[in-house]
Design a protein around this motif. Structure first.
Motif, PDB file in Angstrom:
ATOM      1  N   ARG A  44       7.034 -24.101 -41.123  1.00 15.99           N
ATOM      2  CA  ARG A  44       7.913 -24.235 -42.293  1.00 15.99           C
ATOM      3  C   ARG A  44       9.037 -25.229 -42.029  1.00 15.99           C
ATOM      4  N   ILE A  45       9.623 -25.177 -40.831  1.00 16.84           N
ATOM      5  CA  ILE A  45      10.669 -26.138 -40.454  1.00 16.84           C
ATOM      6  C   ILE A  45      10.099 -27.552 -40.442  1.00 16.84           C
ATOM      7  N   ARG A  46       8.916 -27.714 -39.853  1.00 20.13           N
ATOM      8  CA  ARG A  46       8.262 -29.017 -39.797  1.00 20.13           C
ATOM      9  C   ARG A  46       8.064 -29.572 -41.210  1.00 20.13           C
ATOM     10  N   ALA A  47       7.624 -28.721 -42.124  1.00 18.19           N
ATOM     11  CA  ALA A  47       7.390 -29.156 -43.504  1.00 18.19           C
ATOM     12  C   ALA A  47       8.701 -29.546 -44.186  1.00 18.19           C
ATOM     13  N   ALA A  48       9.740 -28.759 -44.031  1.00 11.02           N
ATOM     14  CA  ALA A  48      11.027 -29.057 -44.672  1.00 11.02           C
ATOM     15  C   ALA A  48      11.617 -30.353 -44.123  1.00 11.02           C
ATOM     16  N   GLU A  49      11.540 -30.547 -42.818  1.00  9.63           N
ATOM     17  CA  GLU A  49      12.093 -31.761 -42.218  1.00  9.63           C
ATOM     18  C   GLU A  49      11.285 -32.998 -42.599  1.00  9.63           C
ATOM     19  N   SER A 109       5.226 -25.536 -54.715  1.00 17.07           N
ATOM     20  CA  SER A 109       6.329 -24.587 -54.923  1.00 17.07           C
ATOM     21  C   SER A 109       6.832 -24.015 -53.600  1.00 17.07           C
ATOM     22  N   SER A 110       5.931 -23.786 -52.651  1.00 14.57           N
ATOM     23  CA  SER A 110       6.363 -23.285 -51.341  1.00 14.57           C
ATOM     24  C   SER A 110       7.233 -24.315 -50.641  1.00 14.57           C
ATOM     25  N   LEU A 111       6.799 -25.563 -50.666  1.00 14.71           N
ATOM     26  CA  LEU A 111       7.563 -26.629 -50.015  1.00 14.71           C
ATOM     27  C   LEU A 111       8.959 -26.749 -50.608  1.00 14.71           C
ATOM     28  N   LYS A 112       9.053 -26.724 -51.924  1.00 16.25           N
ATOM     29  CA  LYS A 112      10.363 -26.830 -52.567  1.00 16.25           C
ATOM     30  C   LYS A 112      11.231 -25.615 -52.263  1.00 16.25           C
ATOM     31  N   GLY A 113      10.617 -24.440 -52.211  1.00 20.64           N
ATOM     32  CA  GLY A 113      11.362 -23.236 -51.864  1.00 20.64           C
ATOM     33  C   GLY A 113      11.886 -23.283 -50.437  1.00 20.64           C
ATOM     34  N   TRP A 114      11.046 -23.722 -49.511  1.00 22.89           N
ATOM     35  CA  TRP A 114      11.477 -23.854 -48.112  1.00 22.89           C
ATOM     36  C   TRP A 114      12.600 -24.872 -47.993  1.00 22.89           C
TER      37      TRP A 114
END
Length: 87
Positions: A7-12, A34-39
Protein backbone atom coordinates in the motif's frame (compact mmCIF):
# COMPACT_ATOMS: atom_id res chain seq x y z
CA UNK A 1 -5.98 -7.42 1.21
CA UNK A 2 -2.62 -5.83 0.52
CA UNK A 3 0.34 -5.63 2.86
CA UNK A 4 1.45 -2.39 4.46
CA UNK A 5 4.49 -2.30 2.17
CA UNK A 6 2.38 -2.81 -0.97
CA UNK A 7 0.00 0.00 0.00
CA UNK A 8 2.87 2.39 0.81
CA UNK A 9 4.56 1.49 -2.48
CA UNK A 10 1.34 2.25 -4.37
CA UNK A 11 0.74 5.59 -2.61
CA UNK A 12 4.32 6.74 -3.16
CA UNK A 13 4.33 5.69 -6.82
CA UNK A 14 0.99 7.47 -7.32
CA UNK A 15 2.59 10.68 -6.01
CA UNK A 16 5.75 10.14 -8.06
CA UNK A 17 3.71 9.68 -11.27
CA UNK A 18 1.88 12.97 -10.72
CA UNK A 19 -1.26 11.49 -9.13
CA UNK A 20 -2.14 9.60 -12.30
CA UNK A 21 -4.24 6.54 -11.56
CA UNK A 22 -3.90 4.49 -14.74
CA UNK A 23 -0.10 4.59 -15.02
CA UNK A 24 0.21 3.68 -11.34
CA UNK A 25 -2.12 0.69 -11.63
CA UNK A 26 -0.56 -0.36 -14.93
CA UNK A 27 2.94 -0.35 -13.44
CA UNK A 28 2.00 -2.16 -10.22
CA UNK A 29 -0.73 -4.44 -11.50
CA UNK A 30 -2.88 -3.50 -8.52
CA UNK A 31 -5.04 -1.97 -6.82
CA UNK A 32 -8.38 -0.66 -7.96
CA UNK A 33 -8.81 3.04 -8.69
CA UNK A 34 -10.87 3.64 -5.55
CA UNK A 35 -8.44 1.73 -3.32
CA UNK A 36 -5.49 3.71 -4.65
CA UNK A 37 -7.23 7.03 -4.08
CA UNK A 38 -8.29 5.95 -0.59
CA UNK A 39 -4.75 4.91 0.32
CA UNK A 40 -3.40 8.18 -1.05
CA UNK A 41 -5.92 10.27 0.93
CA UNK A 42 -5.07 8.37 4.12
CA UNK A 43 -1.36 8.77 3.40
CA UNK A 44 -1.77 12.53 2.92
CA UNK A 45 -3.79 12.95 6.14
CA UNK A 46 -1.54 10.94 8.44
CA UNK A 47 1.73 10.81 6.45
CA UNK A 48 1.49 7.05 6.89
CA UNK A 49 -0.94 4.17 6.48
CA UNK A 50 -2.29 1.83 9.14
CA UNK A 51 -0.24 -1.34 9.58
CA UNK A 52 -3.21 -3.69 9.51
CA UNK A 53 -6.80 -3.84 8.47
CA UNK A 54 -8.84 -1.40 10.51
CA UNK A 55 -12.14 -3.18 10.02
CA UNK A 56 -15.41 -1.49 10.73
CA UNK A 57 -17.83 -1.05 13.57
CA UNK A 58 -20.19 -3.98 14.07
CA UNK A 59 -23.65 -3.42 12.61
CA UNK A 60 -25.46 -4.76 15.68
CA UNK A 61 -24.58 -4.47 19.38
CA UNK A 62 -24.15 -7.54 21.57
CA UNK A 63 -27.48 -6.72 23.26
CA UNK A 64 -29.26 -6.64 19.87
CA UNK A 65 -27.67 -9.94 18.87
CA UNK A 66 -28.70 -11.55 22.16
CA UNK A 67 -32.29 -10.27 21.76
CA UNK A 68 -32.48 -11.70 18.22
CA UNK A 69 -31.22 -15.10 19.36
CA UNK A 70 -33.64 -15.11 22.29
CA UNK A 71 -36.54 -14.23 19.99
CA UNK A 72 -35.59 -16.96 17.54
CA UNK A 73 -35.31 -19.57 20.28
CA UNK A 74 -38.61 -18.50 21.83
CA UNK A 75 -40.66 -18.19 18.63
CA UNK A 76 -38.75 -20.61 16.38
CA UNK A 77 -38.69 -18.05 13.56
CA UNK A 78 -37.04 -14.80 12.57
CA UNK A 79 -38.39 -11.45 13.72
CA UNK A 80 -39.39 -10.48 10.15
CA UNK A 81 -41.84 -13.38 9.83
CA UNK A 82 -43.73 -12.57 13.03
CA UNK A 83 -44.05 -8.86 12.25
CA UNK A 84 -46.20 -9.36 9.12
CA UNK A 85 -49.90 -10.02 9.33
CA UNK A 86 -51.72 -12.00 6.70
CA UNK A 87 -54.95 -10.45 5.47
Amino acid sequence: MYSYEARIRAAELYIKLGKRVRPTIRQLGYPTKSSLKGWYNEYQRKLDLPMGYAGREPKFSQAQKAAAVEHYLTHDQCIGVSSFSVQ
